[in-house]
Design a protein around this motif. Structure first.
Motif, PDB file in Angstrom:
ATOM      1  N   ASP A 199       0.832  -1.208   0.000  1.00  0.00           N
ATOM      2  CA  ASP A 199       0.000   0.000   0.000  1.00  0.00           C
ATOM      3  C   ASP A 199       0.867   1.259   0.000  1.00  0.00           C
ATOM      4  OD1 ASP A 199      -2.134  -1.657   0.111  1.00  0.00           O
ATOM      5  OD2 ASP A 199      -2.819  -1.082   2.116  1.00  0.00           O
ATOM      6  N   VAL A 200       1.902   1.243   0.818  1.00  0.00           N
ATOM      7  CA  VAL A 200       2.780   2.418   0.907  1.00  0.00           C
ATOM      8  C   VAL A 200       3.467   2.653  -0.439  1.00  0.00           C
ATOM      9  CG1 VAL A 200       4.767   3.474   2.058  1.00  0.00           C
ATOM     10  CG2 VAL A 200       3.162   2.111   3.389  1.00  0.00           C
ATOM     11  N   MET A 201       3.958   1.577  -1.047  1.00  0.00           N
ATOM     12  CA  MET A 201       4.656   1.725  -2.332  1.00  0.00           C
ATOM     13  C   MET A 201       3.700   2.177  -3.433  1.00  0.00           C
ATOM     14  SD  MET A 201       7.771   1.332  -1.690  1.00  0.00           S
ATOM     15  CE  MET A 201       8.260   1.618  -3.392  1.00  0.00           C
ATOM     16  N   TYR A 202       2.460   1.668  -3.405  1.00  0.00           N
ATOM     17  CA  TYR A 202       1.463   2.084  -4.404  1.00  0.00           C
ATOM     18  C   TYR A 202       1.222   3.594  -4.294  1.00  0.00           C
ATOM     19  CZ  TYR A 202      -2.870   2.705  -6.947  1.00  0.00           C
ATOM     20  OH  TYR A 202      -3.821   3.177  -7.821  1.00  0.00           O
ATOM     21  N   LYS A 203       0.976   4.058  -3.066  1.00  0.00           N
ATOM     22  CA  LYS A 203       0.704   5.488  -2.871  1.00  0.00           C
ATOM     23  C   LYS A 203       1.926   6.337  -3.237  1.00  0.00           C
ATOM     24  CE  LYS A 203      -3.042   5.629   0.557  1.00  0.00           C
ATOM     25  NZ  LYS A 203      -3.984   6.357  -0.302  1.00  0.00           N
ATOM     26  N   TRP A 204       3.101   5.847  -2.871  1.00  0.00           N
ATOM     27  CA  TRP A 204       4.330   6.596  -3.144  1.00  0.00           C
ATOM     28  C   TRP A 204       4.503   6.820  -4.650  1.00  0.00           C
ATOM     29  CZ3 TRP A 204       7.762   9.248  -0.290  1.00  0.00           C
ATOM     30  CH2 TRP A 204       8.990   9.591  -0.885  1.00  0.00           C
ATOM     31  N   GLU A 205       4.377   5.748  -5.415  1.00  0.00           N
ATOM     32  CA  GLU A 205       4.641   5.835  -6.852  1.00  0.00           C
ATOM     33  C   GLU A 205       3.522   6.534  -7.619  1.00  0.00           C
ATOM     34  OE1 GLU A 205       5.360   1.749  -7.842  1.00  0.00           O
ATOM     35  OE2 GLU A 205       7.233   1.707  -6.681  1.00  0.00           O
TER      36      GLU A 205
END
Length: 217
Positions: free
Chosen positions: A163-169
């Protein structure tokens, strides 16, 4: 040495913005250490999110983009800053980052000779940018910022790594490049915060607060 009549002059307004994981919160807290609550007040853009998250599923929350200007109640944000300039106290429910278990506190923000306005879009919102006497841009290298964001979101907000990586990118980096980075060159001060050494940031906040004491208080 102050040159302001504390009863009726406009406060000195600092705008502080940095991307996610830039260390902005740490900088702010160290800066506030130098002042009493009568000397400085803080208005945070995060407290002006339109409330949407409490009705969302976890999947909807993951996909919802909080990193665009439309998620902020811009009029209310500007109106409260204006009230503080006019020496009115404001009351605002704090934002709890869509945590349904958290009970939001009502924040009482009293006017003060120094006002700090902070948030991702404060330079992008022209009506707010025009009120700022000093613009501070805090930046960190992308890998440093991502590591800080991961640590915070995994530990404090219970998000998964995916989830964090999805939001980050998809949300965080594009928003930073579109709504904050273009204003870097108009800021009076750019602070690079790649280290975990508190002394560096403390030194910068000491210098700025000393100048403000001479100029404002």
């Amino acid at each position: 040495m102050g040159n302001q009549d504390s009863n009726n002059s406009k406060p000195f307004i600092m705008g502080i913005a940095g991307g996610s994981g830039s260390g902005k919160t740490f900088f702010l807290n160290r800066f506030l250490d130098h002042f009493t609550s009568n000397e400085v007040c803080l208005v945070s853009q995060d407290d002006y999110y339109f409330r949407v998250g409490h009705t969302m599923t976890k999947e909807e929350n993951k996909l919802y983009n909080f990193d665009v200007p439309e998620t902020i109640d811009r009029e209310h944000f500007y109106s409260d800053i204006t009230k503080l300039i006019n020496r009115e106290t404001i009351y605002k429910k704090e934002y709890t980052f869509n945590n349904p278990a958290a009970v939001p506190k009502v924040l009482e923000i009293k006017p003060a000779p120094i006002m700090i306005v902070e948030g991702l879009f404060i330079f992008h919102f022209k009506e707010i940018a025009n009120l700022l006497d000093l613009k501070i841009f805090i930046e960190a290298d992308e890998d440093v910022a991502l590591a800080r964001r991961l640590k915070r979101d995994l530990e404090e907000r219970g998000y998964s790594n995916d989830d964090v990586m999805y939001k980050w990118e998809n949300h965080v980096v594009p928003a930073y490049k579109e709504f904050l980075l273009p204003y870097k060159n108009v800021c009076e001060q750019v602070i690079v915060n790649n280290t975990h050494i508190a002394d560096d940031i403390i030194q910068v906040t000491e210098q700025i607060s000393k100048e403000l004491r001479e100029k404002v208080l």
